[in-house]
Design a protein around this motif. Structure first.
Motif, PDB file in Angstrom:
ATOM      1  N   ASP A   1       5.279  -2.437  -8.996  1.00  0.00           N
ATOM      2  CA  ASP A   1       4.667  -2.078 -10.271  1.00  0.00           C
ATOM      3  C   ASP A   1       4.249  -0.610 -10.191  1.00  0.00           C
ATOM      4  O   ASP A   1       3.582  -0.200  -9.236  1.00  0.00           O
ATOM      5  CB  ASP A   1       3.457  -2.975 -10.512  1.00  0.00           C
ATOM      6  CG  ASP A   1       2.909  -2.875 -11.924  1.00  0.00           C
ATOM      7  OD1 ASP A   1       2.905  -1.759 -12.470  1.00  0.00           O
ATOM      8  OD2 ASP A   1       2.476  -3.894 -12.463  1.00  0.00           O
ATOM      9  N   PRO A   2       4.608   0.198 -11.154  1.00  0.00           N
ATOM     10  CA  PRO A   2       4.241   1.622 -11.073  1.00  0.00           C
ATOM     11  C   PRO A   2       2.748   1.872 -11.200  1.00  0.00           C
ATOM     12  O   PRO A   2       2.255   2.929 -10.804  1.00  0.00           O
ATOM     13  CB  PRO A   2       5.003   2.248 -12.245  1.00  0.00           C
ATOM     14  CG  PRO A   2       5.258   1.122 -13.190  1.00  0.00           C
ATOM     15  CD  PRO A   2       5.450  -0.086 -12.333  1.00  0.00           C
ATOM     16  N   LEU A   3       2.019   0.908 -11.737  1.00  0.00           N
ATOM     17  CA  LEU A   3       0.574   1.067 -11.899  1.00  0.00           C
ATOM     18  C   LEU A   3      -0.162   0.483 -10.709  1.00  0.00           C
ATOM     19  O   LEU A   3       0.189  -0.589 -10.209  1.00  0.00           O
ATOM     20  CB  LEU A   3       0.107   0.385 -13.184  1.00  0.00           C
ATOM     21  CG  LEU A   3       0.698   0.935 -14.484  1.00  0.00           C
ATOM     22  CD1 LEU A   3       0.198   0.117 -15.669  1.00  0.00           C
ATOM     23  CD2 LEU A   3       0.331   2.401 -14.666  1.00  0.00           C
ATOM     24  N   PRO A   4      -1.206   1.149 -10.220  1.00  0.00           N
ATOM     25  CA  PRO A   4      -1.979   0.593  -9.106  1.00  0.00           C
ATOM     26  C   PRO A   4      -2.586  -0.746  -9.486  1.00  0.00           C
ATOM     27  O   PRO A   4      -2.940  -0.993 -10.635  1.00  0.00           O
ATOM     28  CB  PRO A   4      -3.072   1.645  -8.857  1.00  0.00           C
ATOM     29  CG  PRO A   4      -2.550   2.889  -9.491  1.00  0.00           C
ATOM     30  CD  PRO A   4      -1.705   2.450 -10.654  1.00  0.00           C
ATOM     31  N   HIS A   5      -2.700  -1.614  -8.486  1.00  0.00           N
ATOM     32  CA  HIS A   5      -3.344  -2.901  -8.703  1.00  0.00           C
ATOM     33  C   HIS A   5      -4.849  -2.723  -8.575  1.00  0.00           C
ATOM     34  O   HIS A   5      -5.333  -2.144  -7.615  1.00  0.00           O
ATOM     35  CB  HIS A   5      -2.834  -3.916  -7.671  1.00  0.00           C
ATOM     36  CG  HIS A   5      -3.327  -5.301  -7.902  1.00  0.00           C
ATOM     37  ND1 HIS A   5      -4.380  -5.838  -7.211  1.00  0.00           N
ATOM     38  CD2 HIS A   5      -2.923  -6.250  -8.785  1.00  0.00           C
ATOM     39  CE1 HIS A   5      -4.588  -7.074  -7.642  1.00  0.00           C
ATOM     40  NE2 HIS A   5      -3.729  -7.349  -8.580  1.00  0.00           N
TER      41      HIS A   5
ATOM     42  N   PHE B   1       0.851  -1.185   0.000  1.00  0.00           N
ATOM     43  CA  PHE B   1       0.000   0.000   0.000  1.00  0.00           C
ATOM     44  C   PHE B   1       0.890   1.238   0.000  1.00  0.00           C
ATOM     45  O   PHE B   1       1.576   1.532   0.979  1.00  0.00           O
ATOM     46  CB  PHE B   1      -0.915  -0.005   1.225  1.00  0.00           C
ATOM     47  CG  PHE B   1      -2.057   0.966   1.131  1.00  0.00           C
ATOM     48  CD1 PHE B   1      -3.107   0.737   0.269  1.00  0.00           C
ATOM     49  CD2 PHE B   1      -2.066   2.118   1.905  1.00  0.00           C
ATOM     50  CE1 PHE B   1      -4.172   1.622   0.183  1.00  0.00           C
ATOM     51  CE2 PHE B   1      -3.119   3.017   1.825  1.00  0.00           C
ATOM     52  CZ  PHE B   1      -4.169   2.764   0.959  1.00  0.00           C
ATOM     53  N   ARG B   2       0.896   1.939  -1.113  1.00  0.00           N
ATOM     54  CA  ARG B   2       1.804   3.071  -1.288  1.00  0.00           C
ATOM     55  C   ARG B   2       1.039   4.234  -1.904  1.00  0.00           C
ATOM     56  O   ARG B   2       0.387   4.062  -2.939  1.00  0.00           O
ATOM     57  CB  ARG B   2       2.963   2.663  -2.191  1.00  0.00           C
ATOM     58  CG  ARG B   2       4.069   3.693  -2.354  1.00  0.00           C
ATOM     59  CD  ARG B   2       4.825   3.952  -1.051  1.00  0.00           C
ATOM     60  NE  ARG B   2       5.336   2.748  -0.420  1.00  0.00           N
ATOM     61  CZ  ARG B   2       6.463   2.133  -0.764  1.00  0.00           C
ATOM     62  NH1 ARG B   2       7.193   2.613  -1.747  1.00  0.00           N
ATOM     63  NH2 ARG B   2       6.865   1.071  -0.102  1.00  0.00           N
ATOM     64  N   ASP B   3       1.051   5.385  -1.227  1.00  0.00           N
ATOM     65  CA  ASP B   3       0.399   6.598  -1.718  1.00  0.00           C
ATOM     66  C   ASP B   3      -1.085   6.361  -1.993  1.00  0.00           C
ATOM     67  O   ASP B   3      -1.629   6.821  -3.000  1.00  0.00           O
ATOM     68  CB  ASP B   3       1.088   7.110  -2.987  1.00  0.00           C
ATOM     69  CG  ASP B   3       2.545   7.474  -2.754  1.00  0.00           C
ATOM     70  OD1 ASP B   3       2.854   7.956  -1.642  1.00  0.00           O
ATOM     71  OD2 ASP B   3       3.371   7.270  -3.668  1.00  0.00           O
ATOM     72  N   GLY B   4      -1.740   5.648  -1.076  1.00  0.00           N
ATOM     73  CA  GLY B   4      -3.180   5.433  -1.167  1.00  0.00           C
ATOM     74  C   GLY B   4      -3.609   4.367  -2.162  1.00  0.00           C
ATOM     75  O   GLY B   4      -4.804   4.219  -2.409  1.00  0.00           O
TER      76      GLY B   4
ATOM     77  N   PRO C   1      -5.498  -0.062   5.579  1.00  0.00           N
ATOM     78  CA  PRO C   1      -4.051  -0.319   5.661  1.00  0.00           C
ATOM     79  C   PRO C   1      -3.267   0.952   5.925  1.00  0.00           C
ATOM     80  O   PRO C   1      -3.634   2.043   5.492  1.00  0.00           O
ATOM     81  CB  PRO C   1      -3.728  -0.885   4.279  1.00  0.00           C
ATOM     82  CG  PRO C   1      -4.739  -0.251   3.377  1.00  0.00           C
ATOM     83  CD  PRO C   1      -5.995  -0.097   4.198  1.00  0.00           C
ATOM     84  N   ALA C   2      -2.168   0.799   6.629  1.00  0.00           N
ATOM     85  CA  ALA C   2      -1.241   1.921   6.826  1.00  0.00           C
ATOM     86  C   ALA C   2      -0.314   2.016   5.621  1.00  0.00           C
ATOM     87  O   ALA C   2      -0.182   1.072   4.846  1.00  0.00           O
ATOM     88  CB  ALA C   2      -0.432   1.699   8.101  1.00  0.00           C
ATOM     89  N   GLU C   3       0.298   3.172   5.451  1.00  0.00           N
ATOM     90  CA  GLU C   3       1.280   3.343   4.384  1.00  0.00           C
ATOM     91  C   GLU C   3       2.376   2.283   4.527  1.00  0.00           C
ATOM     92  O   GLU C   3       2.926   2.059   5.605  1.00  0.00           O
ATOM     93  CB  GLU C   3       1.903   4.738   4.461  1.00  0.00           C
ATOM     94  CG  GLU C   3       3.000   5.012   3.452  1.00  0.00           C
ATOM     95  CD  GLU C   3       2.469   5.170   2.023  1.00  0.00           C
ATOM     96  OE1 GLU C   3       3.296   5.238   1.092  1.00  0.00           O
ATOM     97  OE2 GLU C   3       1.228   5.243   1.843  1.00  0.00           O
ATOM     98  N   GLY C   4       2.649   1.589   3.437  1.00  0.00           N
ATOM     99  CA  GLY C   4       3.668   0.546   3.440  1.00  0.00           C
ATOM    100  C   GLY C   4       3.170  -0.829   3.852  1.00  0.00           C
ATOM    101  O   GLY C   4       3.963  -1.781   3.872  1.00  0.00           O
ATOM    102  N   ALA C   5       1.879  -0.951   4.171  1.00  0.00           N
ATOM    103  CA  ALA C   5       1.343  -2.263   4.549  1.00  0.00           C
ATOM    104  C   ALA C   5       1.510  -3.257   3.403  1.00  0.00           C
ATOM    105  O   ALA C   5       1.416  -2.906   2.228  1.00  0.00           O
ATOM    106  CB  ALA C   5      -0.131  -2.140   4.929  1.00  0.00           C
ATOM    107  N   VAL C   6       1.763  -4.515   3.756  1.00  0.00           N
ATOM    108  CA  VAL C   6       1.955  -5.578   2.771  1.00  0.00           C
ATOM    109  C   VAL C   6       0.815  -6.584   2.900  1.00  0.00           C
ATOM    110  O   VAL C   6       0.517  -7.066   3.995  1.00  0.00           O
ATOM    111  CB  VAL C   6       3.299  -6.292   2.974  1.00  0.00           C
ATOM    112  CG1 VAL C   6       3.458  -7.449   1.979  1.00  0.00           C
ATOM    113  CG2 VAL C   6       4.452  -5.308   2.823  1.00  0.00           C
TER     114      VAL C   6
END
Length: 362
Positions: A189-193, A166-169, A203-208
């Motif tokens: 991946d530069p594109l959102p999933h 989870f990166r930048d929302g 999720p918090a920023e950086g959550a996996v």
């Protein structure tokens, strides 16, 4: 120094672009010539890790008694498929079948099927289980139809996973690519999933988020829902949530998951909540998970240990006690809390033995 499998993976990335974590795991573990499980026997003190059946005969014996009780709860079908997924050296099943001799009808009705892709381990299983006339299969889907009791001890932790960060929302897929110097490296991946993740809260920023490849779980649950039976799953894992659990073990030490693919065991903690959801979506029931320590205690671990110690000298008694503590204890290096047990069962069956307090939890 790069191994041959590492060179093949790098060539694939160079030609096709970064690959999902699941594809990297699948190649590292199951490449038909160079995969980890294809080329070695990884078990025991001389290998890379030790599993519960290698610690003590008590584990397999209690699993065998569980299988007998479950078979009786199913109405004692004859014949039925007794299946082990990822049977290792055959140690667990050999101990289970020995304990099951208490009910000769169980052994007479059982048809033993082993789901194993490793030629090396198939040979070891043949030596341990030859008298039971096992049949081997590459996939569960190849086991003949009919009611089934399946055992999966430390099987699902080796099923490939995909990871999302989870990166930048946004959720972005983690992939394995190449750094400028040609070394393997994780990237995003530069594109959102596009797919929404499992509902474990904001999720918090950086959550996996980890997602196990669905094929084996769906095959197991679908088979049980459609043809009857139950499966006992024992593995290390959790009841849902975020976290990076991908890990690699070599010679009983943690190593970099990207270092020397094919030379280390790659695993991830099993998300039992996701496993239960897949089972229920297929029409089966899911019970648990409960800790391995509690599971073994309900099956009579203390009583079995007492019987094993009878008439033995002090050193032998201490070894039995140490093995029981390692299997069921909750301290560092012990398996009772980290490892968990779950049963996937046909919808027409009641709560299985050791789960008879009604906890259909996750």
């Amino acid at each position: 120094m790069s191994g041959r499998l590492e060179d093949e993976i790098k060539a694939l990335i160079a030609a096709e672009g970064p690959m999902p974590v699941s594809r990297f795991m699948a190649l590292a573990l199951g490449h038909p010539r160079l995969g980890y499980y294809v080329t070695r026997d990884p078990f025991g003190a001389g290998g890379d890790f030790v599993t519960a059946p290698e610690i003590s005969q008590m584990f397999g014996e209690l699993v065998g008694l569980w299988a007998v009780a479950q078979w009786q709860a199913m109405g004692a079908p004859a014949p039925f498929a007794l299946v082990e997924l990822g049977p290792g050296r055959g140690t667990l099943m050999a101990d289970a079948l020995r304990a099951a001799r208490l009910v000769p009808e169980f052994g007479a009705a059982a048809r033993l099927h082993l789901v194993e892709m490793s030629p090396t381990l198939r040979a070891a299983q043949g030596r341990a289980l030859g008298a039971a006339a096992p049949q081997w299969h590459d996939r569960l889907e190849d086991v003949p139809p009919g009611p089934m009791i399946a055992i999966a001890n430390e099987f699902f932790d080796a099923i490939p996973i995909d990871q999302f960060v989870f990166r930048d929302g946004r959720w972005r897929a983690r992939r394995v690519g190449l750094k400028a110097d040609g070394a393997l490296a994780f990237g995003l991946d530069p594109l959102p999933h596009g797919a929404e993740p499992a509902p474990y809260g904001p999720p918090a920023e950086g959550a996996v988020l980890e997602r196990m490849v669905e094929g084996p779980a769906l095959a197991l649950a679908g088979r049980i829902a459609g043809q009857g039976g139950a499966a006992l799953v024992v593995d290390y894992g959790h009841a849902g949530g975020y976290g990076d659990t991908l890990q690699a073990v070599r010679a009983h030490r943690w190593v970099d998951p990207l270092a020397d693919p094919g030379e280390a065991d790659l695993t991830a903690h099993v998300d039992f909540a996701a496993l239960a959801r897949r089972a229920r979506a297929s029409g089966a029931r899911a019970f648990g998970p409960i800790g391995q320590g509690e599971f073994l205690a309900r099956l009579g671990l203390a009583q079995r240990a007492t019987r094993l110690k009878a008439g033995k000298d002090a050193a032998a008694q201490a070894a039995v006690d140490a093995a029981a503590l390692r299997l069921a204890g909750h301290g560092e290096g012990q398996m009772g809390a980290l490892f968990k047990a779950m049963v996937i069962a046909h919808g027409g069956l009641g709560a299985p033995v050791a789960f008879d307090t009604g906890e259909e939890v996750v």
